[in-house]
Design an enzyme around this catalytic site. Sequence first.
Site, mmCIF file in Angstrom:
data_model
loop_
_atom_site.group_PDB
_atom_site.id
_atom_site.type_symbol
_atom_site.label_atom_id
_atom_site.label_comp_id
_atom_site.label_asym_id
_atom_site.label_seq_id
_atom_site.Cartn_x
_atom_site.Cartn_y
_atom_site.Cartn_z
ATOM 1 N N LYS A 58 41.200 12.475 -0.788
ATOM 2 C CA LYS A 58 40.582 12.636 0.541
ATOM 3 C C LYS A 58 40.959 13.969 1.174
ATOM 4 C CE LYS A 58 39.050 9.597 -0.752
ATOM 5 N NZ LYS A 58 39.180 8.602 -1.851
ATOM 6 N N GLY A 190 30.937 6.711 -11.438
ATOM 7 C CA GLY A 190 31.417 5.666 -10.532
ATOM 8 C C GLY A 190 31.990 6.316 -9.280
ATOM 9 N N VAL A 191 32.708 5.519 -8.498
ATOM 10 C CA VAL A 191 33.204 6.002 -7.204
ATOM 11 C C VAL A 191 34.102 7.235 -7.375
ATOM 12 C CG1 VAL A 191 34.618 5.391 -5.211
ATOM 13 C CG2 VAL A 191 33.068 3.697 -6.201
ATOM 14 N N GLU A 211 26.596 9.539 -17.278
ATOM 15 C CA GLU A 211 26.824 8.119 -16.985
ATOM 16 C C GLU A 211 26.060 7.269 -17.997
ATOM 17 O OE1 GLU A 211 28.598 5.926 -14.880
ATOM 18 O OE2 GLU A 211 27.505 4.576 -16.219
ATOM 19 N N VAL A 245 28.570 9.254 -23.685
ATOM 20 C CA VAL A 245 29.353 10.269 -24.395
ATOM 21 C C VAL A 245 29.850 9.684 -25.712
ATOM 22 C CG1 VAL A 245 31.446 11.680 -24.314
ATOM 23 C CG2 VAL A 245 29.997 11.475 -22.288
ATOM 24 N N VAL A 277 36.170 6.995 -16.357
ATOM 25 C CA VAL A 277 35.424 5.828 -16.861
ATOM 26 C C VAL A 277 36.066 4.508 -16.444
ATOM 27 C CG1 VAL A 277 34.407 7.071 -18.801
ATOM 28 C CG2 VAL A 277 36.645 5.987 -19.067
ATOM 29 N N ARG A 279 39.575 2.225 -14.592
ATOM 30 C CA ARG A 279 41.032 2.076 -14.662
ATOM 31 C C ARG A 279 41.367 0.724 -15.283
ATOM 32 N NH1 ARG A 279 43.813 5.742 -11.804
ATOM 33 N NH2 ARG A 279 45.548 4.346 -11.397
ATOM 34 N N ALA A 327 43.083 0.068 -2.538
ATOM 35 C CA ALA A 327 44.411 0.060 -1.945
ATOM 36 C C ALA A 327 44.559 -1.053 -0.901
ATOM 37 C CB ALA A 327 44.675 1.427 -1.304
ATOM 38 N N HIS A 451 27.098 4.474 24.032
ATOM 39 C CA HIS A 451 26.058 5.460 23.774
ATOM 40 C C HIS A 451 26.559 6.840 24.168
ATOM 41 C CE1 HIS A 451 22.120 7.264 23.405
ATOM 42 N NE2 HIS A 451 22.308 7.806 24.613
HETATM 43 P P1 FAD Z 1 49.471 1.515 -7.747
HETATM 44 O O1 FAD Z 1 49.105 2.312 -6.568
HETATM 45 O O2 FAD Z 1 48.959 1.939 -9.075
HETATM 46 O O3 FAD Z 1 51.058 1.444 -7.765
HETATM 47 C C1 FAD Z 1 51.754 0.818 -8.776
HETATM 48 C C2 FAD Z 1 53.171 1.358 -8.768
HETATM 49 O O4 FAD Z 1 53.951 0.589 -9.654
HETATM 50 C C3 FAD Z 1 53.269 2.801 -9.257
HETATM 51 O O5 FAD Z 1 53.989 3.543 -8.328
HETATM 52 C C4 FAD Z 1 53.988 2.687 -10.590
HETATM 53 O O6 FAD Z 1 54.835 3.798 -10.876
HETATM 54 C C5 FAD Z 1 54.814 1.438 -10.362
HETATM 55 N N1 FAD Z 1 55.197 0.761 -11.594
HETATM 56 C C6 FAD Z 1 54.398 0.365 -12.617
HETATM 57 N N2 FAD Z 1 55.100 -0.305 -13.543
HETATM 58 C C7 FAD Z 1 56.370 -0.319 -13.099
HETATM 59 C C8 FAD Z 1 57.581 -0.857 -13.606
HETATM 60 N N3 FAD Z 1 57.608 -1.550 -14.750
HETATM 61 N N4 FAD Z 1 58.717 -0.678 -12.908
HETATM 62 C C9 FAD Z 1 58.709 0.007 -11.736
HETATM 63 N N5 FAD Z 1 57.597 0.525 -11.197
HETATM 64 C C10 FAD Z 1 56.451 0.358 -11.870
HETATM 65 N N6 FAD Z 1 41.447 3.039 -3.268
HETATM 66 C C11 FAD Z 1 41.038 2.904 -2.002
HETATM 67 O O7 FAD Z 1 41.160 1.829 -1.421
HETATM 68 N N7 FAD Z 1 40.483 3.960 -1.318
HETATM 69 C C12 FAD Z 1 40.325 5.171 -1.888
HETATM 70 O O8 FAD Z 1 39.829 6.102 -1.262
HETATM 71 C C13 FAD Z 1 40.754 5.340 -3.230
HETATM 72 N N8 FAD Z 1 40.632 6.538 -3.832
HETATM 73 C C14 FAD Z 1 41.109 6.703 -5.107
HETATM 74 C C15 FAD Z 1 40.994 7.945 -5.696
HETATM 75 C C16 FAD Z 1 41.468 8.154 -6.979
HETATM 76 C C17 FAD Z 1 41.357 9.515 -7.606
HETATM 77 C C18 FAD Z 1 42.111 7.082 -7.670
HETATM 78 C C19 FAD Z 1 42.681 7.281 -9.048
HETATM 79 C C20 FAD Z 1 42.229 5.828 -7.089
HETATM 80 C C21 FAD Z 1 41.716 5.624 -5.801
HETATM 81 N N9 FAD Z 1 41.799 4.381 -5.167
HETATM 82 C C22 FAD Z 1 41.331 4.230 -3.895
HETATM 83 C C23 FAD Z 1 42.387 3.209 -5.837
HETATM 84 C C24 FAD Z 1 43.808 2.968 -5.339
HETATM 85 O O9 FAD Z 1 44.587 4.108 -5.595
HETATM 86 C C25 FAD Z 1 44.388 1.746 -6.035
HETATM 87 O O10 FAD Z 1 43.537 0.636 -5.820
HETATM 88 C C26 FAD Z 1 45.759 1.413 -5.459
HETATM 89 O O11 FAD Z 1 46.658 2.488 -5.607
HETATM 90 C C27 FAD Z 1 46.335 0.173 -6.153
HETATM 91 O O12 FAD Z 1 47.544 -0.148 -5.562
HETATM 92 P P2 FAD Z 1 48.675 -0.941 -6.360
HETATM 93 O O13 FAD Z 1 49.826 -1.034 -5.426
HETATM 94 O O14 FAD Z 1 48.113 -2.178 -6.929
HETATM 95 O O15 FAD Z 1 49.044 -0.020 -7.608
HETATM 96 P P1 AMP Z 2 34.117 3.066 -12.316
HETATM 97 O O1 AMP Z 2 34.471 1.854 -13.133
HETATM 98 O O2 AMP Z 2 33.442 2.791 -11.002
HETATM 99 O O3 AMP Z 2 35.265 4.017 -12.169
HETATM 100 O O4 AMP Z 2 33.023 3.859 -13.169
HETATM 101 C C1 AMP Z 2 33.230 4.289 -14.488
HETATM 102 C C2 AMP Z 2 31.864 4.616 -15.085
HETATM 103 O O5 AMP Z 2 32.032 5.258 -16.353
HETATM 104 C C3 AMP Z 2 31.007 3.372 -15.333
HETATM 105 O O6 AMP Z 2 29.825 3.485 -14.584
HETATM 106 C C4 AMP Z 2 30.743 3.414 -16.847
HETATM 107 O O7 AMP Z 2 29.424 3.011 -17.155
HETATM 108 C C5 AMP Z 2 30.937 4.895 -17.202
HETATM 109 N N1 AMP Z 2 31.265 5.119 -18.624
HETATM 110 C C6 AMP Z 2 32.157 4.442 -19.394
HETATM 111 N N2 AMP Z 2 32.184 4.932 -20.683
HETATM 112 C C7 AMP Z 2 31.278 5.959 -20.725
HETATM 113 C C8 AMP Z 2 30.831 6.890 -21.747
HETATM 114 N N3 AMP Z 2 31.318 6.874 -22.999
HETATM 115 N N4 AMP Z 2 29.882 7.810 -21.415
HETATM 116 C C9 AMP Z 2 29.393 7.857 -20.149
HETATM 117 N N5 AMP Z 2 29.767 7.016 -19.157
HETATM 118 C C10 AMP Z 2 30.698 6.079 -19.410
#
Ligand code: FAD
Ligand code: AMP
Length: 479
Positions: A58, A190-191, A211, A245, A277, A279, A327, A451
């Site tokens: 962000k 995707g997002v 995609e 891909v 693609v 998580r 999150a 408004h």
């Molecule tokens: P995580 O944030 O993944 O945290 C897990 C933690 O556990 C990590 O710190 C890791 O090191 C720790 N851990 C793992 N295994 C162990 C272990 N065995 N011992 C000790 N520690 C451990 N979500 C939104 O809601 N809004 C957004 O705008 C948004 N933007 C995103 C942008 C990007 C580029 C990405 C990659 C993700 C985005 N997300 C967004 C998704 C969001 O980041 C995740 O949904 C969120 O972080 C999940 O929270 P969590 O606490 O489940 O896990």
């Molecule tokens: P998201 O799950 O919202 O992060 O989106 C991931 C996107 O990646 C999905 O829309 C999938 O269809 C796309 N995707 C996964 N594998 C491939 C691939 N080999 N080539 C192109 N797109 C892909």
Amino acid sequence: MADKFDVIVIGAGPGGYVAAIRAAQLGLKTACVEKWVNREGKTVHGGTCLNVGCIPSKSLLETSHKYVEARDEYGDLGISIGDVSMDIEKMMARKDKVVSQLTGGISGLFKANGVTSLEGAGKLLKDKQVEVTGQDGESQTYQADNIIIATGSVPVEIPPAPMTEDLIVDSAGALEFQEVPKRLGVIGAGVIGLELGSVWRRLGSEVTMLEALDTFLPVVDEQISKETYKQLTKQGLDIKLGARVTGSEVRDSEVVVKYTDSEGEQEQTFDKLIVCVGRRPYTDSLLGDDTGVELDERGFIQVDDTCQTGAPGVYAIGDVVRGPMLAHKGSEEGVMVADIIHGEKAEMNYEAIPSVIYTAPEVAWVGRSEQQAQEDGFEVKTGVFPFSASGRAMANNATEGMVKVVTDASTDRVIGVHIIGQHAGELIAEAVIAMEFGSSAEDLALTCFAHPTLSEAVHEAALAVDGHAIHMANRKKKS
Ligand code: FAD
Ligand code: AMP
């Protein structure tokens, strides 16, 4: 055996750190285990969200959006500022500062609330014990009455595009580019792919998104996803749908990507490639023997509606369990579980979790799309109001997009709200509250909105459900 706790949380992302703080606030003796270390080798809290997810993305989206506004839009407003240029190093330094302020803030909140921070990798053993292994390889075992697993998720890797040092990267790598790639490929529209593609497009990259699906953003209401596609392609994102891909090859400092589409085999060359693609839940080295915690076929920890795993007193929340990988979803689950452990009857409304795509315009939604509502057997009635008819949107020079309210026609209850437009991510909050309180479209229609605000479009869309929007020629007259 070291200390005994009421609650041990494994993972300090937005699921885990919120659960730990809530549990401590409720008077429970709480520890939180975290293994994430920064470049300096220091343990950092905040997980994916703060370190390589929501917050840094962000920060870059905001900077790049302001740059585009200054470069392309200020002239329309009568503001002349001459040549506009970007300092990528400064943009990245600001992003890093925001991240470190926030991660440091969590550590501060732990101290303030009396959460014990355990640094190292946590492993769940049987009988509610947690082994923590520090960076020095030394292990310590702790006992708890309750354990909350919040280990999150990591990016999916695909065999056709294995990561390299710096040419083929995941979302975290795409937050670290030191210069603007001329030709940028993004696998997955995707997002996350759309947000990162937008950042670098705005800064000047030629962005091609590959995609595999034929449908753009299938999770989003069709009318909204069509508008999103239109707006984003207008900004120069080349979004190729139905493009799977199949391979990639690094040649010197370029990446050649092979993909198949309706016309057969294709090839395109990029300076950088981002793989977005999806998580996967992260449970590597987490579970010892006989813990009673089970994974489902996709690797998520199996839990019930209250996030209880198969082992009594062991809970799992956030990205590592079913549901949207967001999150705030993990944080709400963290609060619910802490409350349950404290002896309260807590539950979560999974029907009212908002989603936001932070592109420009933003896209936000909560509840069912029109298509999902129909599939679920509702008799659906919708109301749509375009921002082109909103006085505030016109004043803001931001007339793209619309608000769509989806209702159950038999009760008038709001079952979904979908927005594309400026500040959609903020506007969706009022829809979430309406849905949380079981509001009807009429309730929203009878509510007074300030408004001129963009939120009036939500009001008008609710009025439009019954054909009574004020600032629009309606589908039907009052009967
Ligand atoms: P995580 O944030 O993944 O945290 C897990 C933690 O556990 C990590 O710190 C890791 O090191 C720790 N851990 C793992 N295994 C162990 C272990 N065995 N011992 C000790 N520690 C451990 N979500 C939104 O809601 N809004 C957004 O705008 C948004 N933007 C995103 C942008 C990007 C580029 C990405 C990659 C993700 C985005 N997300 C967004 C998704 C969001 O980041 C995740 O949904 C969120 O972080 C999940 O929270 P969590 O606490 O489940 O896990
Ligand atoms: P998201 O799950 O919202 O992060 O989106 C991931 C996107 O990646 C999905 O829309 C999938 O269809 C796309 N995707 C996964 N594998 C491939 C691939 N080999 N080539 C192109 N797109 C892909």
